[in-house]
Design an enzyme around this catalytic site. Structure first.
Site, PDB file in Angstrom:
ATOM      1  CD  GLU A 197      -3.046  -0.935   0.318  1.00 46.94           C
ATOM      2  OE1 GLU A 197      -3.084  -0.079  -0.391  1.00 46.94           O
ATOM      3  OE2 GLU A 197      -3.873  -1.854   0.416  1.00 46.94           O
ATOM      4  CD  GLU A 248       2.420  10.620  -1.387  1.00 51.92           C
ATOM      5  OE1 GLU A 248       3.448  10.101  -1.113  1.00 51.92           O
ATOM      6  OE2 GLU A 248       1.443  10.131  -0.706  1.00 51.92           O
TER       7      GLU A 248
HETATM    8  P1  NAD Z   1       8.536   4.855   4.543  1.00 52.12           P
HETATM    9  O1  NAD Z   1       8.356   4.019   3.175  1.00 52.12           O
HETATM   10  O2  NAD Z   1       9.478   5.873   4.688  1.00 52.12           O
HETATM   11  O3  NAD Z   1       8.401   3.860   5.775  1.00 52.12           O
HETATM   12  C1  NAD Z   1       7.328   3.036   5.735  1.00 52.12           C
HETATM   13  C2  NAD Z   1       7.847   2.127   6.907  1.00 52.12           C
HETATM   14  O4  NAD Z   1       8.738   1.318   6.111  1.00 52.12           O
HETATM   15  C3  NAD Z   1       8.579   2.459   8.036  1.00 52.12           C
HETATM   16  O5  NAD Z   1       8.021   1.527   9.144  1.00 52.12           O
HETATM   17  C4  NAD Z   1      10.102   2.234   7.918  1.00 52.12           C
HETATM   18  O6  NAD Z   1      10.826   2.005   9.049  1.00 52.12           O
HETATM   19  C5  NAD Z   1       9.920   1.035   6.984  1.00 52.12           C
HETATM   20  N1  NAD Z   1      11.153   0.679   6.217  1.00 52.12           N
HETATM   21  C6  NAD Z   1      12.205   1.690   5.889  1.00 52.12           C
HETATM   22  N2  NAD Z   1      13.038   0.965   4.874  1.00 52.12           N
HETATM   23  C7  NAD Z   1      12.571  -0.032   4.730  1.00 52.12           C
HETATM   24  C8  NAD Z   1      13.133  -1.163   3.814  1.00 52.12           C
HETATM   25  N3  NAD Z   1      14.345  -1.160   3.087  1.00 52.12           N
HETATM   26  N4  NAD Z   1      12.383  -2.388   3.950  1.00 52.12           N
HETATM   27  C9  NAD Z   1      11.031  -2.453   4.492  1.00 52.12           C
HETATM   28  N5  NAD Z   1      10.701  -1.526   5.156  1.00 52.12           N
HETATM   29  C10 NAD Z   1      11.348  -0.157   5.250  1.00 52.12           C
HETATM   30  O7  NAD Z   1       7.113   5.634   4.315  1.00 52.12           O
HETATM   31  P2  NAD Z   1       6.702   6.898   5.422  1.00 52.12           P
HETATM   32  O8  NAD Z   1       7.502   7.955   4.875  1.00 52.12           O
HETATM   33  O9  NAD Z   1       6.753   6.256   6.833  1.00 52.12           O
HETATM   34  O10 NAD Z   1       5.162   6.995   4.976  1.00 52.12           O
HETATM   35  C11 NAD Z   1       4.448   7.962   3.926  1.00 52.12           C
HETATM   36  C12 NAD Z   1       4.044   7.338   2.674  1.00 52.12           C
HETATM   37  O11 NAD Z   1       3.316   6.082   2.950  1.00 52.12           O
HETATM   38  C13 NAD Z   1       3.610   8.177   1.733  1.00 52.12           C
HETATM   39  O12 NAD Z   1       4.072   7.938   0.584  1.00 52.12           O
HETATM   40  C14 NAD Z   1       2.040   7.745   1.770  1.00 52.12           C
HETATM   41  O13 NAD Z   1       1.253   7.936   0.811  1.00 52.12           O
HETATM   42  C15 NAD Z   1       2.378   6.308   2.260  1.00 52.12           C
HETATM   43  N6  NAD Z   1       1.170   5.751   2.729  1.00 52.12           N
HETATM   44  C16 NAD Z   1       0.311   4.813   2.046  1.00 52.12           C
HETATM   45  C17 NAD Z   1      -0.907   4.391   2.576  1.00 52.12           C
HETATM   46  C18 NAD Z   1      -1.686   3.171   1.641  1.00 52.12           C
HETATM   47  O14 NAD Z   1      -2.405   2.622   2.230  1.00 52.12           O
HETATM   48  N7  NAD Z   1      -1.562   3.300   0.344  1.00 52.12           N
HETATM   49  C19 NAD Z   1      -1.341   4.610   3.803  1.00 52.12           C
HETATM   50  C20 NAD Z   1      -0.547   5.413   4.315  1.00 52.12           C
HETATM   51  C21 NAD Z   1       0.777   6.046   3.945  1.00 52.12           C
END
Ligand code: NAD
Length: 467
Positions: free
Chosen positions: A241, A371
Site C-alpha cells: 500500500e 506527492e
Molecule cells: P516509508 O516508506 O519511509 O516507511 C514506511 C515503513 O517502512 C516504516 O516502518 C519504515 O521503518 C519501513 N522501512 C524503511 N525502509 C525499509 C526497507 N528497506 N524495507 C522495509 N521496510 C522499510 O514511508 P513513510 O514516510 O513512513 O510514510 C509515508 C508514505 O506512506 C507516503 O508515501 C504515503 O502515501 C504512504 N502511505 C500509503 C498508504 C496506503 O495505504 N496506500 C497509507 C499510508 C501511507
C-alpha cells in the site's frame, strides 16, 4: 530500561538499546522506547515460526474470539492510547480517539469474516474443493501517519487467517503500537503476535528474512519497490500500500460554498499526511475563482496547534524530514503559482505549517506532479472534463481520486475513467473495513480490507479427488 517494551514470544522485553521518541509539537522527547537489535528481530521471527503450527490449527471461532478480546482491550483503553498517539504523531486528540476506536472496530470487523472452503464439484466422477490455508509468519510494516489504524488493516486479517505476525511500526511513532501490544498480548498464545521497534534500520532485514512468508507493507512507493526486490529471493508474497497523488475533479455545476469545506477537509485532514488525501484539485474554469477564494478562507481560519490543546484542528507535521520536505513544496508553489493562504511555518517551535493554498499553477510543477504529503494544496484550472481526467491519469500514482458534481450520472462515468484503486463521487477518502482498498500503478500491489484483503493472507489449495 524503558516503559515501552518489545513484545517477543508473549513477553514484554527491553530492547538491546533505547531511542527517544520526539513530540513534533514541542520537539521534545515524549518517552524513551525499546529499540530492537537484529538478534531481537530474529527472536521475534523464531517465536512467530514456533507458534504457527498450533495457531494455524485452531478453529476460526477461537481466532475470532481472540480478535474480539483484542478489540475490547483496545476500546477499553482509548483515552490512554489516543493521548500517546497525539504526543508522538501530532494529530488532534479527537482524531486520535477516532483512530484508536477505528482500530478496535477493524479487529471486530475481521472477527465477523469467514474463510470458507468452496466445493466446485461433488459427483460420481469426483470431488473438488478450493481451500485457503494460512501462509506462515507475516511481516507487517507500518508508516507514521496512522500508526494504529494501518496496523489494524493487517494484524487482525493475518491472525484470523491463521498466520502469526511480526509487526513493526515506523521509527518515529512506535509508542502507541508498543502500548497496544502490551494491552492485547494475553489475548493470543505466546509468539502469535510479536511487536518490535526499530530506528528505521530493520525493514530490509524483515523483508529479506527467510522465515517470513509474506510482507504486508504500507509506506512510500520508493520503499515499496525495495520491499518487492528484497522479497524476491525467498519468493515472499507481498501486499504493498504505497503513495498517492489523488486528484479531485470539481465540475462547474457545484456550489463552491458548499463543496469547498469538503475538499478542504479531504486535503488537509491529518495535516495532509494521508495516503488518500486530495493532493491536487482540478476546478472547472467557471467556478475557479470562487473555489480558490472559499478554500483560502478556510485555510486562513484554520486552527493549527498542539494536538493536546482543545480546539486544534490541525497538528504539526509528524517529523522534521517531512516538515522540511513540505516547506520545499511550498517554495515550488511560490515559484510556479500564486499562494493565496498560508505559505510557511507557524511559530518557531514544533513542526507546524499553515494550511497553504496555491492557485494559478498547473501540471508540470513539482507541487502538482509529486506527492507532497502535507498541508499545501495546488488548485488547477480546467475547461474540459475529459481533459481533466486525462491529466489526473497522467501520473504514475493511482491510489484514489474523486469527482464532485451535481450531475452524478456524468460524474459516475468520469469516475469510471480514472485509473485509481478507489474513486469517490461527492466525497473523498471514505475508507470502510468491508471495502477492498488498494492502489493501481505505482500506488501498490494487491488490496487490504474486505474479504479480498483477508484472502491475501492465505494460500489457495485445491483438493481434487477421483471417484
Ligand atoms: P516509508 O516508506 O519511509 O516507511 C514506511 C515503513 O517502512 C516504516 O516502518 C519504515 O521503518 C519501513 N522501512 C524503511 N525502509 C525499509 C526497507 N528497506 N524495507 C522495509 N521496510 C522499510 O514511508 P513513510 O514516510 O513512513 O510514510 C509515508 C508514505 O506512506 C507516503 O508515501 C504515503 O502515501 C504512504 N502511505 C500509503 C498508504 C496506503 O495505504 N496506500 C497509507 C499510508 C501511507
Amino acid at each position: 530500561m524503558s516503559d515501552f517494551k518489545l513484545l517477543i514470544n508473549g513477553q514484554l522485553v527491553d530492547g538491546d538499546s533505547t531511542m527517544d521518541v520526539i513530540n513534533p509539537a514541542t520537539e521534545q522527547p515524549v518517552a524513551q522506547c525499546a529499540r530492537a537489535s537484529k538478534a531481537q528481530l530474529d527472536q521475534a521471527v523464531a517465536a512467530a515460526k514456533a507458534a504457527f503450527p498450533a495457531w494455524s490449527k485452531t478453529t476460526i471461532d477461537e481466532r475470532r474470539k481472540a480478535l474480539v478480546a483484542m478489540a475490547d482491550a483496545i476500546q477499553a483503553n482509548i483515552p490512554e492510547l489516543a493521548r500517546l498517539l497525539t504526543q508522538e504523531q501530532g494529530k488532534p486528540l479527537d482524531a486520535a480517539m477516532g483512530e484508536v476506536f477505528g482500530a478496535s472496530a477493524f479487529f471486530r470487523y475481521f472477527a465477523t469474516l469467514d474463510i470458507p472452503a468452496r466445493t466446485v464439484q461433488d459427483d460420481a466422477s469426483g470431488r473438488v474443493e478450493i481451500r485457503r490455508k494460512p501462509l506462515g509468519v507475516i511481516g507487517a510494516i507500518v508508516p507514521w501517519n496512522f500508526p494504529l489504524i494501518l496496523m489494524a488493516f493487517k494484524v487482525p486479517a493475518a491472525l484470523l487467517a491463521g498466520n502469526t505476525v511480526v509487526l513493526k511500526p515506523a521509527a518515529t511513532t512506535p509508542l502507541s503500537t508498543l502500548r497496544l501490544a502490551a494491552l492485547v498480548k494475553d489475548c493470543v498464545p505466546p509468539g502469535v503476535l510479536n511487536v518490535i521497534a526499530d530506528a528505521n534500520d530493520l525493514g530490509a532485514a524483515i523483508t529479506a528474512h527467510p522465515d517470513i512468508r509474506k510482507i504486508s507493507f504500507t509506506g512510500s512507493t520508493e520503499t515499496g519497490k525495495r520491499v518487492m526486490a528484497g522479497a524476491a529471493d525467498a519468493l515472499k508474497r507481498v501486499t504493498l500500500e504505497l503513495g498517492g497523488n489523488d486528484a479531485a475533479i470539481v465540475m462547474g455545476d457545484v456550489d463552491p460554498v458548499e463543496t469547498a469545506p469538503k475538499i478542504f477537509n479531504a486535503a488537509f485532514q491529518n495535516s495532509g499526511q494521508v495516503c488518500i488525501a486530495a493532493k491536487r484539485v482540478y476546478v472547472h474554469e467557471s467556478i475557479y475563482d470562487a473555489m480558490c477564494d472559499e478554500l483560502a478562507k478556510l485555510a486562513d481560519a484554520a486552527v493549527v496547534g498542539d494536538g493536546l490543546e482543545q480546539g486544534t484542528q490541525f497538528g504539526p507535521l509528524q517529523n522534521k524530514a517531512q516538515f522540511d520536505k513540505v516547506l520545499g513544496y511550498i517554495e515550488e508553489g511560490r515559484k510556479d503559482g500564486r499562494i493565496i493562504a498560508g505559505g510557511g511555518r507557524q511559530g518557531d517551535k514544533g513542526y507546524f505549517i499553515r494550511p497553504t493554498i496555491v492557485r494559478d499553477i498547473t501540471d508540470g510543477s513539482k507541487l502538482v506532479d509529486e506527492e507532497q504529503f502535507g498541508p499545501v494544496l495546488p488548485v488547477i484550472k480546467y475547461s474540459d472534463a475529459s481533459d481533466a481526467v486525462a491529466r489526473a491519469n497522467a501520473s504514475d500514482y493511482g491510489l484514489g481520486g474523486s469527482v464532485w458534481a451535481r450531475d452524478t450520472d456524468q460524474a459516475w462515468d468520469l469516475a469510471a475513467g480514472m485509473d485509481s484503486g478507489t474513486v469517490w463521487i461527492n466525497k473523498h477518502a471514505d475508507l470502510q473495513p468491508h471495502l477492498p482498498f488498494g492502489g493501481a500503478k505505482f500506488s501498490g500491489l494487491g488490496s487490504e480490507l474486505g474479504q479480498e484483503g483477508l484472502n491475501e493472507f492465505t494460500q489457495i489449495q485445491v483438493l481434487n479427488m477421483a471417484r
